[in-house]
Design a protein around this motif. Structure first.
Motif, PDB file in Angstrom:
ATOM      1  N   ASP A 193       1.200  -1.181   0.090  1.00 59.03           N
ATOM      2  CA  ASP A 193      -0.041  -0.100  -0.123  1.00 59.03           C
ATOM      3  C   ASP A 193       0.502   1.237  -0.005  1.00 59.03           C
ATOM      4  OD1 ASP A 193      -2.427  -1.357   0.356  1.00 59.03           O
ATOM      5  OD2 ASP A 193      -2.636  -1.085   2.365  1.00 59.03           O
ATOM      6  N   LEU A 194       1.874   1.208   0.472  1.00 62.03           N
ATOM      7  CA  LEU A 194       2.774   2.364   0.878  1.00 62.03           C
ATOM      8  C   LEU A 194       3.288   2.780  -0.264  1.00 62.03           C
ATOM      9  CD1 LEU A 194       4.592   2.014   4.876  1.00 62.03           C
ATOM     10  CD2 LEU A 194       3.739   3.979   3.955  1.00 62.03           C
ATOM     11  N   GLU A 195       3.788   1.860  -0.690  1.00 59.49           N
ATOM     12  CA  GLU A 195       4.934   1.908  -2.484  1.00 59.49           C
ATOM     13  C   GLU A 195       4.009   2.300  -3.181  1.00 59.49           C
ATOM     14  OE1 GLU A 195       8.317  -0.855  -3.639  1.00 59.49           O
ATOM     15  OE2 GLU A 195       6.722  -1.930  -3.819  1.00 59.49           O
ATOM     16  N   GLY A 196       2.513   1.133  -3.108  1.00 58.70           N
ATOM     17  CA  GLY A 196       1.723   2.113  -4.547  1.00 58.70           C
ATOM     18  C   GLY A 196       1.343   3.338  -4.668  1.00 58.70           C
ATOM     19  N   ALA A 197       0.819   4.423  -3.039  1.00 58.17           N
ATOM     20  CA  ALA A 197       0.689   5.205  -2.953  1.00 58.17           C
ATOM     21  C   ALA A 197       2.013   6.532  -3.329  1.00 58.17           C
ATOM     22  CB  ALA A 197       0.030   5.560  -1.599  1.00 58.17           C
ATOM     23  N   GLY A 198       3.029   5.795  -3.244  1.00 58.45           N
ATOM     24  CA  GLY A 198       3.809   6.705  -3.757  1.00 58.45           C
ATOM     25  C   GLY A 198       4.882   7.114  -2.646  1.00 58.45           C
ATOM     26  N   PHE A 199       4.786   6.216  -1.327  1.00 60.10           N
ATOM     27  CA  PHE A 199       5.356   6.485  -0.382  1.00 60.10           C
ATOM     28  C   PHE A 199       7.030   5.647  -0.192  1.00 60.10           C
ATOM     29  CE2 PHE A 199       1.740   8.118   1.223  1.00 60.10           C
ATOM     30  CZ  PHE A 199       1.668   9.584   2.103  1.00 60.10           C
ATOM     31  N   PRO A 200       8.496   6.172   0.029  1.00 57.11           N
ATOM     32  CA  PRO A 200       9.670   5.871  -0.074  1.00 57.11           C
ATOM     33  C   PRO A 200       9.564   5.136   1.193  1.00 57.11           C
ATOM     34  CG  PRO A 200       9.856   8.049   0.593  1.00 57.11           C
ATOM     35  CD  PRO A 200       7.892   8.291   0.305  1.00 57.11           C
ATOM     36  N   LEU A 201       9.727   3.794   0.655  1.00 51.98           N
ATOM     37  CA  LEU A 201       9.995   2.763   1.637  1.00 51.98           C
ATOM     38  C   LEU A 201      11.291   2.924   2.070  1.00 51.98           C
ATOM     39  CD1 LEU A 201       8.369   0.340   0.350  1.00 51.98           C
ATOM     40  CD2 LEU A 201       7.600   1.153   1.840  1.00 51.98           C
ATOM     41  N   SER A 202      11.912   2.506   3.296  1.00 51.49           N
ATOM     42  CA  SER A 202      12.715   2.605   4.216  1.00 51.49           C
ATOM     43  C   SER A 202      12.987   1.784   4.351  1.00 51.49           C
ATOM     44  CB  SER A 202      12.356   3.509   5.945  1.00 51.49           C
ATOM     45  OG  SER A 202      12.287   3.064   6.600  1.00 51.49           O
ATOM     46  N   SER A 203      14.578   1.436   4.603  1.00 54.30           N
ATOM     47  CA  SER A 203      14.822  -0.344   5.885  1.00 54.30           C
ATOM     48  C   SER A 203      14.260  -0.706   6.880  1.00 54.30           C
ATOM     49  CB  SER A 203      16.649   0.000   5.842  1.00 54.30           C
ATOM     50  OG  SER A 203      17.339   0.027   5.023  1.00 54.30           O
ATOM     51  N   GLU A 204      13.939   0.024   7.611  1.00 55.33           N
ATOM     52  CA  GLU A 204      12.906  -0.039   8.422  1.00 55.33           C
ATOM     53  C   GLU A 204      11.865  -0.279   8.142  1.00 55.33           C
ATOM     54  OE1 GLU A 204      10.760   1.792  13.070  1.00 55.33           O
ATOM     55  OE2 GLU A 204      12.141   3.244  11.069  1.00 55.33           O
ATOM     56  N   HIS A 205      10.866  -0.345   7.523  1.00 53.14           N
ATOM     57  CA  HIS A 205       9.866  -1.140   6.590  1.00 53.14           C
ATOM     58  C   HIS A 205       9.833  -2.136   6.481  1.00 53.14           C
ATOM     59  CE1 HIS A 205       8.343   3.406   5.809  1.00 53.14           C
ATOM     60  NE2 HIS A 205       7.557   3.288   6.430  1.00 53.14           N
ATOM     61  N   PHE A 206      11.226  -2.525   5.461  1.00 52.35           N
ATOM     62  CA  PHE A 206      11.464  -3.904   5.331  1.00 52.35           C
ATOM     63  C   PHE A 206      11.790  -4.825   6.476  1.00 52.35           C
ATOM     64  CE2 PHE A 206      11.823  -1.760   1.229  1.00 52.35           C
ATOM     65  CZ  PHE A 206      10.904  -2.680   0.374  1.00 52.35           C
TER      66      PHE A 206
END
Length: 112
Positions: free
Chosen positions: A60-73
């Motif tokens: 969802d974050l990625e699809g909405a264009g928000f940058p993902l961080s190492s913490e997310h993964f």
């Protein structure tokens, strides 16, 4: 606004079950992706081992264009680790590397 406030308040008090319930409600109501709500959800997923919801939150974050961080993964990998979902953890590690994000030392251990 009230649901967002409740999620963030529950996250601060480490009420992981409550956060997961409210994040599910957020998703069912098709509310816009909110990076802080998603991060609270990912932290709750990591604590409870809810790997499938963590995957949905990342998507969802990625699809909405928000940058993902190492913490997310890393939070998603921890959720997988808690439930022994090694293939999924390895998938998150692969996505993380493909995004050019450096893992912290403990993160890859979940995927090994």
């Amino acid at each position: 606004a009230d649901l967002r406030r409740a999620i963030l308040s529950s996250a601060r008090s480490a009420s992981h079950g409550a956060v997961l319930t409210m994040v599910s409600k957020w998703h069912r109501q098709k509310l816009p992706v909110d990076p802080l709500v998603s991060l609270a959800g990912l932290r709750a997923c990591a604590a409870r081992g809810v790997w499938d919801v963590s995957s949905a939150l990342l998507n969802d974050l990625e699809g909405a264009g928000f940058p993902l961080s190492s913490e997310h993964f890393e939070l998603a990998m921890r959720a997988c680790d808690r439930k022994g979902r090694w293939q999924e953890a390895l998938g998150f590690l692969t996505r993380m590397r493909e995004a050019g994000l450096p893992p912290t030392l403990p993160a890859p251990q979940s995927a090994l």
